[in-house]
Motif scaffolding. Sequence first.
Motif, PDB file in Angstrom:
ATOM      1  N   ARG A 158      50.738  41.479  45.141  1.00 30.62           N
ATOM      2  CA  ARG A 158      52.159  42.293  44.864  1.00 30.62           C
ATOM      3  C   ARG A 158      51.645  43.584  44.823  1.00 30.62           C
ATOM      4  O   ARG A 158      52.581  44.371  45.372  1.00 30.62           O
ATOM      5  N   ALA A 159      50.565  44.198  44.200  1.00 29.18           N
ATOM      6  CA  ALA A 159      50.487  45.365  43.801  1.00 29.18           C
ATOM      7  C   ALA A 159      50.316  46.082  45.113  1.00 29.18           C
ATOM      8  O   ALA A 159      50.733  47.593  45.187  1.00 29.18           O
ATOM      9  N   TRP A 160      49.652  45.529  45.937  1.00 30.59           N
ATOM     10  CA  TRP A 160      49.529  46.441  47.260  1.00 30.59           C
ATOM     11  C   TRP A 160      50.872  46.678  48.150  1.00 30.59           C
ATOM     12  O   TRP A 160      50.981  47.669  48.824  1.00 30.59           O
ATOM     13  N   TYR A 161      51.797  45.942  47.682  1.00 33.21           N
ATOM     14  CA  TYR A 161      53.270  46.291  48.285  1.00 33.21           C
ATOM     15  C   TYR A 161      53.893  47.728  47.978  1.00 33.21           C
ATOM     16  O   TYR A 161      54.297  48.514  48.837  1.00 33.21           O
ATOM     17  N   ASP A 165      40.950  47.043  45.726  1.00 32.99           N
ATOM     18  CA  ASP A 165      40.981  45.639  44.982  1.00 32.99           C
ATOM     19  C   ASP A 165      42.199  44.643  45.011  1.00 32.99           C
ATOM     20  O   ASP A 165      43.371  45.272  45.092  1.00 32.99           O
ATOM     21  N   GLY A 166      42.180  43.332  45.072  1.00 31.43           N
ATOM     22  CA  GLY A 166      43.186  42.604  45.088  1.00 31.43           C
ATOM     23  C   GLY A 166      42.748  41.336  45.919  1.00 31.43           C
ATOM     24  O   GLY A 166      41.567  41.075  45.914  1.00 31.43           O
ATOM     25  N   LEU A 172      53.052  38.716  47.061  1.00 34.88           N
ATOM     26  CA  LEU A 172      53.595  38.001  45.839  1.00 34.88           C
ATOM     27  C   LEU A 172      52.094  37.477  45.171  1.00 34.88           C
ATOM     28  O   LEU A 172      52.347  36.893  44.073  1.00 34.88           O
ATOM     29  N   VAL A 173      50.796  37.811  45.725  1.00 36.64           N
ATOM     30  CA  VAL A 173      49.917  37.337  44.859  1.00 36.64           C
ATOM     31  C   VAL A 173      49.876  38.138  43.529  1.00 36.64           C
ATOM     32  O   VAL A 173      49.780  39.314  43.690  1.00 36.64           O
ATOM     33  N   PRO A 174      49.535  37.426  42.157  1.00 37.53           N
ATOM     34  CA  PRO A 174      49.777  38.001  41.075  1.00 37.53           C
ATOM     35  C   PRO A 174      48.554  38.619  40.760  1.00 37.53           C
ATOM     36  O   PRO A 174      47.403  38.398  41.165  1.00 37.53           O
ATOM     37  N   PRO A 175      48.494  39.775  39.863  1.00 39.37           N
ATOM     38  CA  PRO A 175      47.160  40.529  39.288  1.00 39.37           C
ATOM     39  C   PRO A 175      46.173  39.393  38.941  1.00 39.37           C
ATOM     40  O   PRO A 175      44.820  39.667  39.051  1.00 39.37           O
TER      41      PRO A 175
END
Length: 344
Positions: free
Chosen positions: A155-158, A242-243, A225-228
Motif C-alpha cells: 500500500r505504501a507504494w501507491y 522496500d515492500g 493493499l499489502v500492509p507494512p
Amino acid sequence: MSPTVVIAGVGRFGMLHARVWREAGARVVGLADPDPERLAVAARTHEVARTDPDLAALLDRQSADIVVIASDEASHADLAVAALAAGSHVFVEKPLALSTVDAERIAATAAAHGRQVVAGQISRFAAPMARMRARIASGAIGTLCALRLRRDFSRAWYASFGDRVHPVWESCIHDIDLATSFTGRPVRRVMAMHAVAAGKARSSVVSALLEFDGGVIATIESAWLVPPGAPGTLDGGPLALDGAIVGEAEALGLDGVLRQRLVSDALVEWTGTGAQVPDMSLWPEEDGVIGGALRREIRYAIDVCAGHRPPDVMPLREACWGVAAAEAIVESLRTNSPVELPPA
C-alpha cells in the motif's frame, strides 16, 4: 562488438538499467532526463560524459545502437518515436504506450525505419513464467480454457508511484501481458470493476474479466493493499525499494493445470528487522552482477537488436495487443460497462 546505449530516464529503474546494460556488455554513451540534479548524479555514478535533458537533442550529438526508455509512462511514445527516427533500436519499459493510437504509432515508425522495438515486460522473462508458456504451447495441459492472474503491491507504494498513472498501467499490465503471451491472441471483450480503497481518486483495487480471441477467459486482479507488516519480497537491494509483491498465476486446460506463485517462500529470512521472503527471480544479485529475469530480458533485447535472433519472446504486436486490452479495462472502469475491442 559492444552495442552503444543511451538511457532516457534515470530515476530508480533507469539507474538499474544503466547498471544491467553495462554488465550485459553494452556501452552506455549517453543519458537523458529533464531533472538536472538526477541527471548529474547518474552521469557521475555511471561515468557517462554526454547528457542532455532532451533525448532528441542528445541523439543529434550522440548516436546509439539502442535507446532504453525508462522515463515516466506518459513520455514513452514520444521518446520511442524520436529514438526510432534517429535510427536507433528501442527498448521501452512497460507499458509500451498509454493508448492504442500511440502504440500503433510506435509500431509504424519502427517499420518505416527498419528498427526493432522491445517492450520491457519483465514477467515474460522470469523462468517460471517462461516454463508455463512453453508447457501451454507444448499441449501439456491440453486445450487452454482459462487463466487466473493476481498481483498485489504494498500500500505504501501507491502513494509513492502507484497513482502516477492509472494503476491498470502500473500493475495490471504485467498480467495482461502474461495472459497475452500464454494465449498468443488479442483480447476481444473486457469487463472490469474497481474500488477506491487506498484513499486516492484512482482505482487501488481492480478486477477485470478478459475474453481472448479464440475463447480463453482470463481474470486479472490487482490490489495495492499489502500492509507494512507483511513479509517483504524486495528489501532494497539493487532497486532500493522496500515492500512486497504478492501474486499467483494459474492456467487451466482440459487435461491439466499449471500454478505458480509469483514469490516463493523457498527462502525465508527472519532477522531483527522482521521477516523477508526475498524475490530471487526478477533482478537478484548473483556473483556481484544483476541476474534473473531482468538480465535475460536485456540479453534478449541486445540479441534482437543485433539481428542475432527474431523478436519471438516479446513480439511488438503482442505489446500493442496488451496496450489495447489495458485501455479497454480503463474504459470499462470509467463507464461501468463491457467494452468490445475491434479486430486486431
